[in-house]
Design an enzyme around this catalytic site. Sequence first.
Site, PDB file in Angstrom:
ATOM      1  N   LYS A 156      30.873  39.200  -0.220  1.00 16.30           N
ATOM      2  CA  LYS A 156      32.513  39.401  -0.335  1.00 16.30           C
ATOM      3  C   LYS A 156      32.831  39.419  -1.650  1.00 16.30           C
ATOM      4  O   LYS A 156      31.989  38.268  -2.642  1.00 16.30           O
ATOM      5  CB  LYS A 156      33.317  38.539   0.528  1.00 16.30           C
ATOM      6  CG  LYS A 156      34.765  39.007   0.416  1.00 16.30           C
ATOM      7  CD  LYS A 156      34.490  40.103   1.940  1.00 16.30           C
ATOM      8  CE  LYS A 156      35.851  40.566   2.151  1.00 16.30           C
ATOM      9  NZ  LYS A 156      35.857  41.180   3.343  1.00 16.30           N
TER      10      LYS A 156
HETATM   11  P1  NAD Z   1      45.695  46.632   3.954  1.00 18.41           P
HETATM   12  O1  NAD Z   1      45.923  46.083   2.654  1.00 18.41           O
HETATM   13  O2  NAD Z   1      45.258  48.238   3.962  1.00 18.41           O
HETATM   14  O3  NAD Z   1      46.975  46.286   5.039  1.00 18.41           O
HETATM   15  C1  NAD Z   1      47.256  45.241   5.065  1.00 18.41           C
HETATM   16  C2  NAD Z   1      48.758  45.097   5.973  1.00 18.41           C
HETATM   17  O4  NAD Z   1      48.913  43.878   6.355  1.00 18.41           O
HETATM   18  C3  NAD Z   1      49.603  45.804   4.999  1.00 18.41           C
HETATM   19  O5  NAD Z   1      50.612  46.598   6.045  1.00 18.41           O
HETATM   20  C4  NAD Z   1      50.562  44.758   4.494  1.00 18.41           C
HETATM   21  O6  NAD Z   1      52.042  44.938   4.330  1.00 18.41           O
HETATM   22  C5  NAD Z   1      50.354  43.675   5.826  1.00 18.41           C
HETATM   23  N1  NAD Z   1      50.800  42.316   5.341  1.00 18.41           N
HETATM   24  C6  NAD Z   1      50.363  41.629   4.286  1.00 18.41           C
HETATM   25  N2  NAD Z   1      50.740  40.349   4.316  1.00 18.41           N
HETATM   26  C7  NAD Z   1      51.433  40.213   5.612  1.00 18.41           C
HETATM   27  C8  NAD Z   1      52.017  39.198   6.301  1.00 18.41           C
HETATM   28  N3  NAD Z   1      52.190  37.796   5.851  1.00 18.41           N
HETATM   29  N4  NAD Z   1      52.642  39.483   7.390  1.00 18.41           N
HETATM   30  C9  NAD Z   1      52.355  40.819   8.077  1.00 18.41           C
HETATM   31  N5  NAD Z   1      51.802  41.480   7.451  1.00 18.41           N
HETATM   32  C10 NAD Z   1      51.253  41.478   6.375  1.00 18.41           C
HETATM   33  O7  NAD Z   1      44.297  45.891   4.442  1.00 18.41           O
HETATM   34  P2  NAD Z   1      43.518  46.311   5.599  1.00 18.41           P
HETATM   35  O8  NAD Z   1      42.264  46.864   5.104  1.00 18.41           O
HETATM   36  O9  NAD Z   1      44.188  47.203   6.803  1.00 18.41           O
HETATM   37  O10 NAD Z   1      42.835  44.823   6.080  1.00 18.41           O
HETATM   38  C11 NAD Z   1      43.419  44.140   7.075  1.00 18.41           C
HETATM   39  C12 NAD Z   1      42.795  42.882   7.584  1.00 18.41           C
HETATM   40  O11 NAD Z   1      41.634  43.656   8.226  1.00 18.41           O
HETATM   41  C13 NAD Z   1      42.315  42.058   6.375  1.00 18.41           C
HETATM   42  O12 NAD Z   1      41.970  40.674   7.299  1.00 18.41           O
HETATM   43  C14 NAD Z   1      40.761  42.541   6.160  1.00 18.41           C
HETATM   44  O13 NAD Z   1      39.827  41.683   5.587  1.00 18.41           O
HETATM   45  C15 NAD Z   1      40.348  43.020   7.664  1.00 18.41           C
HETATM   46  N6  NAD Z   1      39.509  44.161   7.707  1.00 18.41           N
HETATM   47  C16 NAD Z   1      39.457  45.460   7.060  1.00 18.41           C
HETATM   48  C17 NAD Z   1      38.582  46.186   7.260  1.00 18.41           C
HETATM   49  C18 NAD Z   1      38.542  47.508   6.479  1.00 18.41           C
HETATM   50  O14 NAD Z   1      37.799  48.547   6.980  1.00 18.41           O
HETATM   51  N7  NAD Z   1      39.879  47.966   5.952  1.00 18.41           N
HETATM   52  C19 NAD Z   1      37.261  46.085   7.988  1.00 18.41           C
HETATM   53  C20 NAD Z   1      37.343  44.748   8.246  1.00 18.41           C
HETATM   54  C21 NAD Z   1      38.219  43.798   8.376  1.00 18.41           C
END
Ligand code: NAD
Length: 426
Positions: free
Chosen positions: A116
């Site tokens: 990471k």
């Molecule tokens: P992103 O930045 O696209 O979206 C995150 C979302 O969460 C946004 O809508 C933001 O406004 C919201 N958010 C932030 N803080 C918040 C809070 N305190 N309460 C409620 N909503 C909140 O990120 P993403 O890529 O969608 O990733 C989201 C999660 O999924 C993370 O934990 C990331 O590690 C995990 N993840 C992402 C991927 C991927 O392919 N993008 C893969 C595996 C895991």
Amino acid sequence: MAKTQQTVATRREETNPFLMVQQQIDAICQKINICESCHIRLRECERELVVHFPVKMDNGHVNIFTGYRIQHNDSRGPAKGGIRYHPDVTLDDTRALAALMTLKAAVVNIPYGGAKGAVACDPKKLSRNELERLTRRYASEISLIIGPEKDIPAPDVGTNPQVMAWIMDTYSMNKGYSVLGVVTGKPLELGGSKGRFEATGRGCTICARLAGKHLGISLNGAKVAVQGFGNVGFTAAKLIASEGCRIIAVSDSRGGTYNPHGLNVEKVRRHKSETGSVIDFKGAENITNNELLGLECDILIPAALEHQIHEGNADSVKAKIIVEGANGPTTTEAAHILREKRIFIVPDILANAGGVVVSYFEWVQGLQSFFWSEDEVNNQLQRVMENAFNEVFEVSQREKVDMSEAAYMLAIKRIADTMETRGIWP
Ligand code: NAD
């Protein structure tokens, strides 16, 4: 005047996510008799790079930013994992996320280890030029340890395909030729894979369907609440709605929007892109993130950040199924409470693995310079996710443990078997 943005940040013991991951690893290694040398190796990250680097800001000042690239374990293949841009990110967060990546790749049985990266910054407060300069400098700093055979970054919270394009370009310029395989989650025109953007949300949807099948809950008409409306949350909401589910609430960092009769996900997305948030969506009620987590629903998808379901709110959760779209959305204490309530949890290292699976497909396509159709990508993703879900489910039935423990057992056994077979050099 130069300004230091942040030095290395760590977390207090009780909120340290890396300690939590280590405790989970300890518990599983003891339970399934993993050899001592594999156990102690899995507790630590193999390689940790911390960088403090300068970026010229648009106003002429120079700021120092702190970044990390952590490789937890590469026994099963090159290390793989996203890059996060977030103001609060710490070394321990990055270590924990790297370890989760090792486990995730092993659960879905793809030939990767875990890594990471992160930079402590608020990308929303940087201009596009500042973001590009920060990204290119960070990419140069970590190019010591990344590469298509060694460690392959991808997007995470706060980063996107454009950021991956800058990393790929920076790395390639330093090599003197284009290296497609150095990052995944790239834009399509730069060797990205069809289906990558939607892959994590698609994986969540596949898991929700299989969990529903096990519990006798059809997706058709099921009520779903989704926390987080970014890549994972929005895509999961859109795809699960297309299977007939009713999305009763979604949220972002500013709050949530709720309509018991169902929200039109595409219209909410448009509202968010016009106003910056899902709140104040016409015809729906504003709710807090905490209220969303406690809604009466069949499926809850936490897809925002870590530790959103904790000791203080776990008891209010009423969903029958939780599909962990985010990494580590449930604390250890909350997991105990949810288990008592007999809520079926599809754990993060399985539920959100769709992203790394299609990243793997993208890497394979880039190395071969031979690209697949979207159907091929989605069909292969479905095959991998179904196999993984069924294997974890089988372990959970055989060992009489929940899906989370079963996923850890399956992953740790696979990694330990590889480490034992390889032995220790020299
Ligand atoms: P992103 O930045 O696209 O979206 C995150 C979302 O969460 C946004 O809508 C933001 O406004 C919201 N958010 C932030 N803080 C918040 C809070 N305190 N309460 C409620 N909503 C909140 O990120 P993403 O890529 O969608 O990733 C989201 C999660 O999924 C993370 O934990 C990331 O590690 C995990 N993840 C992402 C991927 C991927 O392919 N993008 C893969 C595996 C895991």
